[in-house]
Design a protein around this motif. Structure first.
Motif, PDB file in Angstrom:
ATOM      1  N   GLU A  93     -11.599  11.489   1.274  1.00 50.66           N
ATOM      2  CA  GLU A  93     -12.992  11.798   1.523  1.00 50.66           C
ATOM      3  C   GLU A  93     -13.269  10.599   2.259  1.00 50.66           C
ATOM      4  O   GLU A  93     -14.155  10.600   3.102  1.00 50.66           O
ATOM      5  CB  GLU A  93     -13.919  11.778   0.209  1.00 50.66           C
ATOM      6  CG  GLU A  93     -13.932  13.167  -0.427  1.00 50.66           C
ATOM      7  CD  GLU A  93     -14.896  13.370  -1.407  1.00 50.66           C
ATOM      8  OE1 GLU A  93     -16.093  14.015  -1.130  1.00 50.66           O
ATOM      9  OE2 GLU A  93     -15.004  12.915  -2.346  1.00 50.66           O
ATOM     10  N   ASN A  94     -13.157   9.386   1.804  1.00 53.35           N
ATOM     11  CA  ASN A  94     -13.274   8.115   2.414  1.00 53.35           C
ATOM     12  C   ASN A  94     -12.456   7.906   3.721  1.00 53.35           C
ATOM     13  O   ASN A  94     -12.732   6.973   4.856  1.00 53.35           O
ATOM     14  CB  ASN A  94     -13.109   6.790   1.701  1.00 53.35           C
ATOM     15  CG  ASN A  94     -14.239   7.024   0.292  1.00 53.35           C
ATOM     16  OD1 ASN A  94     -15.413   7.672   0.638  1.00 53.35           O
ATOM     17  ND2 ASN A  94     -13.946   6.238  -0.731  1.00 53.35           N
ATOM     18  N   GLY A  95     -11.444   8.808   3.930  1.00 57.17           N
ATOM     19  CA  GLY A  95     -10.738   8.520   5.364  1.00 57.17           C
ATOM     20  C   GLY A  95     -10.115   7.098   5.392  1.00 57.17           C
ATOM     21  O   GLY A  95      -9.679   6.737   6.401  1.00 57.17           O
ATOM     22  N   VAL A  96      -9.459   6.794   4.547  1.00 51.16           N
ATOM     23  CA  VAL A  96      -8.662   5.402   4.160  1.00 51.16           C
ATOM     24  C   VAL A  96      -7.348   5.472   4.919  1.00 51.16           C
ATOM     25  O   VAL A  96      -6.928   6.662   4.814  1.00 51.16           O
ATOM     26  CB  VAL A  96      -8.692   4.893   2.649  1.00 51.16           C
ATOM     27  CG1 VAL A  96      -9.902   4.940   2.157  1.00 51.16           C
ATOM     28  CG2 VAL A  96      -7.649   5.664   2.041  1.00 51.16           C
ATOM     29  N   PRO A  97      -7.079   4.659   5.486  1.00 58.54           N
ATOM     30  CA  PRO A  97      -5.726   4.339   6.122  1.00 58.54           C
ATOM     31  C   PRO A  97      -4.739   4.975   4.942  1.00 58.54           C
ATOM     32  O   PRO A  97      -4.578   4.388   4.001  1.00 58.54           O
ATOM     33  CB  PRO A  97      -5.620   2.939   6.448  1.00 58.54           C
ATOM     34  CG  PRO A  97      -6.722   2.443   6.751  1.00 58.54           C
ATOM     35  CD  PRO A  97      -7.714   3.188   5.834  1.00 58.54           C
ATOM     36  N   CYS A 118      -0.057  10.506   3.094  1.00 57.69           N
ATOM     37  CA  CYS A 118      -0.301  10.959   1.626  1.00 57.69           C
ATOM     38  C   CYS A 118      -0.178  12.584   1.774  1.00 57.69           C
ATOM     39  O   CYS A 118       0.584  13.377   1.000  1.00 57.69           O
ATOM     40  CB  CYS A 118      -1.270  10.439   0.704  1.00 57.69           C
ATOM     41  SG  CYS A 118      -1.199   8.643   0.262  1.00 57.69           S
ATOM     42  N   ASN A 144       0.609   4.140  -2.713  1.00 52.82           N
ATOM     43  CA  ASN A 144       0.390   5.776  -2.416  1.00 52.82           C
ATOM     44  C   ASN A 144       1.405   6.399  -3.019  1.00 52.82           C
ATOM     45  O   ASN A 144       1.263   7.394  -3.434  1.00 52.82           O
ATOM     46  CB  ASN A 144       0.343   5.768  -0.867  1.00 52.82           C
ATOM     47  CG  ASN A 144      -1.032   5.087  -0.338  1.00 52.82           C
ATOM     48  OD1 ASN A 144      -1.984   4.965  -1.165  1.00 52.82           O
ATOM     49  ND2 ASN A 144      -1.079   4.886   0.857  1.00 52.82           N
ATOM     50  N   ALA A 194      -4.185   7.967   4.029  1.00 47.02           N
ATOM     51  CA  ALA A 194      -4.622   9.193   3.490  1.00 47.02           C
ATOM     52  C   ALA A 194      -3.884  10.411   4.142  1.00 47.02           C
ATOM     53  O   ALA A 194      -3.242  11.162   3.363  1.00 47.02           O
ATOM     54  CB  ALA A 194      -6.116   9.381   3.508  1.00 47.02           C
ATOM     55  N   ARG A 200      -8.183   9.893  -7.745  1.00 46.18           N
ATOM     56  CA  ARG A 200      -8.272   8.807  -6.803  1.00 46.18           C
ATOM     57  C   ARG A 200      -7.647   9.281  -5.339  1.00 46.18           C
ATOM     58  O   ARG A 200      -8.217   8.906  -4.487  1.00 46.18           O
ATOM     59  CB  ARG A 200      -7.047   7.862  -7.469  1.00 46.18           C
ATOM     60  CG  ARG A 200      -6.573   6.689  -6.345  1.00 46.18           C
ATOM     61  CD  ARG A 200      -8.124   5.672  -6.159  1.00 46.18           C
ATOM     62  NE  ARG A 200      -7.605   4.633  -5.305  1.00 46.18           N
ATOM     63  CZ  ARG A 200      -8.296   4.234  -4.514  1.00 46.18           C
ATOM     64  NH1 ARG A 200      -9.584   4.368  -4.445  1.00 46.18           N
ATOM     65  NH2 ARG A 200      -8.151   2.984  -3.959  1.00 46.18           N
ATOM     66  N   ASN A 245       0.766  -1.130   0.031  1.00 37.06           N
ATOM     67  CA  ASN A 245      -0.095  -0.040   0.046  1.00 37.06           C
ATOM     68  C   ASN A 245       0.907   1.324   0.046  1.00 37.06           C
ATOM     69  O   ASN A 245       0.361   2.123  -0.727  1.00 37.06           O
ATOM     70  CB  ASN A 245      -0.659   0.271   1.104  1.00 37.06           C
ATOM     71  CG  ASN A 245      -2.189  -1.021   1.156  1.00 37.06           C
ATOM     72  OD1 ASN A 245      -2.461  -1.234  -0.106  1.00 37.06           O
ATOM     73  ND2 ASN A 245      -2.584  -1.406   2.267  1.00 37.06           N
ATOM     74  N   THR A 283     -10.776  10.838  -3.610  1.00 36.19           N
ATOM     75  CA  THR A 283     -11.498   9.757  -3.284  1.00 36.19           C
ATOM     76  C   THR A 283     -11.020   9.017  -1.686  1.00 36.19           C
ATOM     77  O   THR A 283     -11.860   8.762  -0.890  1.00 36.19           O
ATOM     78  CB  THR A 283     -11.790   8.482  -4.093  1.00 36.19           C
ATOM     79  OG1 THR A 283     -12.394   9.033  -5.282  1.00 36.19           O
ATOM     80  CG2 THR A 283     -12.631   7.510  -3.601  1.00 36.19           C
ATOM     81  N   LEU A 284      -9.586   8.949  -1.618  1.00 36.12           N
ATOM     82  CA  LEU A 284      -9.107   8.357  -0.578  1.00 36.12           C
ATOM     83  C   LEU A 284      -9.367   9.210   0.625  1.00 36.12           C
ATOM     84  O   LEU A 284      -9.634   9.089   1.597  1.00 36.12           O
ATOM     85  CB  LEU A 284      -7.652   8.149  -0.957  1.00 36.12           C
ATOM     86  CG  LEU A 284      -7.097   7.160  -1.517  1.00 36.12           C
ATOM     87  CD1 LEU A 284      -5.593   6.998  -1.959  1.00 36.12           C
ATOM     88  CD2 LEU A 284      -7.685   5.809  -1.373  1.00 36.12           C
TER      89      LEU A 284
END
Length: 322
Positions: free
Chosen positions: A30-34, A39, A7, A36, A24, A3, A27-28
């Motif tokens: 907004e979704n608060g993915v691990p 990044c 990233n 982010a 992309r 990952n 989207t990461l």
């Protein structure tokens, strides 16, 4: 590790202006993915160049049409433009009609324009909680200016001043007491006023009322920046070039006066505070189960306990009590 490599590749593509990589990344965010936040920490070093313009005003004044025309004018000046259009979220379904994506569809085919509609998701102040993070990604991708169109909920929109360098307040003729309502808050955040729909009756009167209010404001009479009032007709494309010139003048004023640095520092502090509050709320959700929440709320509602002692108890559990 995979990952992290993905990233890093995404970041490298974004920094070259790759639109798909930027989409992309948004989207990461907004979704608060691990990952982010990591990044964004990397992108922070490459941002800080864009002119961030906030567009606010009551619903129905024509903000979206104005933003579309502004984008066209900036493109004529060979600028790469990014637009964030924040739409209100339903308090019942949690969904949002991302209408600006539909209204601005005519710009979507331009490779020099990046448009993203975002749901407010219950955030106060007319902005999505992820707005500033998305702005950072757009900035790092080389877009300048970045236009933020807020929900349009009224005086709660002072939050835009913590995200933008230049704030445009849009008014329209024939909206009754709207200009009078400006005195209580919006007047203080405006760097420019725009009277839209100038072809309609009452536009000159609205501009005159705004000029009168500005002349009565004590802090505005001695201010170095004289707030311009620009009359536009977005449907006819009138006044848009004058509006862009006013925005460019304001950017130069901020740079030459040192206020750009001051506003940037104010925004950074606000962002840090928001990140801390967000983390505290996350920790609270992790510490307190739904069953315990129901029990505590029931005890408070029945007057067996009070909210102040419960809050102190939870603060102690989170390690933030005095």
């Amino acid at each position: 590790m995979q990952n992290q490599n993905q990233n890093q590749q995404l970041i490298e593509r974004l920094l070259t202006g790759d639109r798909r990589a930027l989409a992309r990344m948004v989207t990461l965010i907004e979704n608060g993915v691990p990952g982010a936040r990591e990044c964004l920490a990397e992108l922070h070093r490459h941002a800080g160049h864009a002119h961030i313009i906030g567009v606010t005003g009551a619903p129905g004044v024509g903000k979206s049409t104005l933003v579309t025309q502004l984008t066209r004018e900036f493109r004529r000046r060979e600028r790469r433009v990014a637009v964030i259009a924040v739409d209100p979220t339903s308090p019942f379904s949690g969904g949002a009609l991302l209408g600006d994506r539909i209204r601005m569809m005519e710009l979507a085919g331009d490779p020099g324009v990046f448009i993203r509609s975002m749901a407010s998701r219950g955030s106060l102040g007319g902005l999505s909680a992820a707005t500033r993070d998305v702005v950072r990604a757009m900035d790092a991708a080389g877009y300048d200016p970045i236009l933020i169109e807020t929900v349009g909920t009224g005086q709660a929109e002072v939050e835009i001043m913590r995200a933008a360098h230049s704030v445009m307040v849009v008014c329209a003729p024939g909206l009754g007491d709207e200009v009078q309502a400006l005195k209580a808050g919006i007047l203080e955040i405006a760097d420019l006023f725009v009277v839209s729909k100038k072809d309609k009756p009452g536009a000159n009167q609205t501009a005159a009322e705004l000029a009168m209010l500005l002349s009565l404001a004590p802090d505005r009479r001695t201010a170095a920046w004289r707030i311009p009032i620009v009359l536009t007709s977005a449907l006819k494309g009138e006044g848009i070039d004058q509006l862009v010139e006013a925005l460019e003048r304001h950017r130069r004023f901020l740079q030459e006066s040192g206020l750009l640095q001051q506003r940037a520092q104010r925004q950074i502090r606000s962002e840090i505070e928001a990140l801390i509050v967000q983390r505290v709320l996350q920790s609270l959700e992790e510490q307190v189960s739904p069953d315990e929440w129901r029990r505590l709320l029931s005890e408070i509602n029945q007057r067996a306990r009070d909210p102040y002692s419960v809050a102190r108890e939870l603060e102690t559990r989170l390690g933030i009590s005095h």
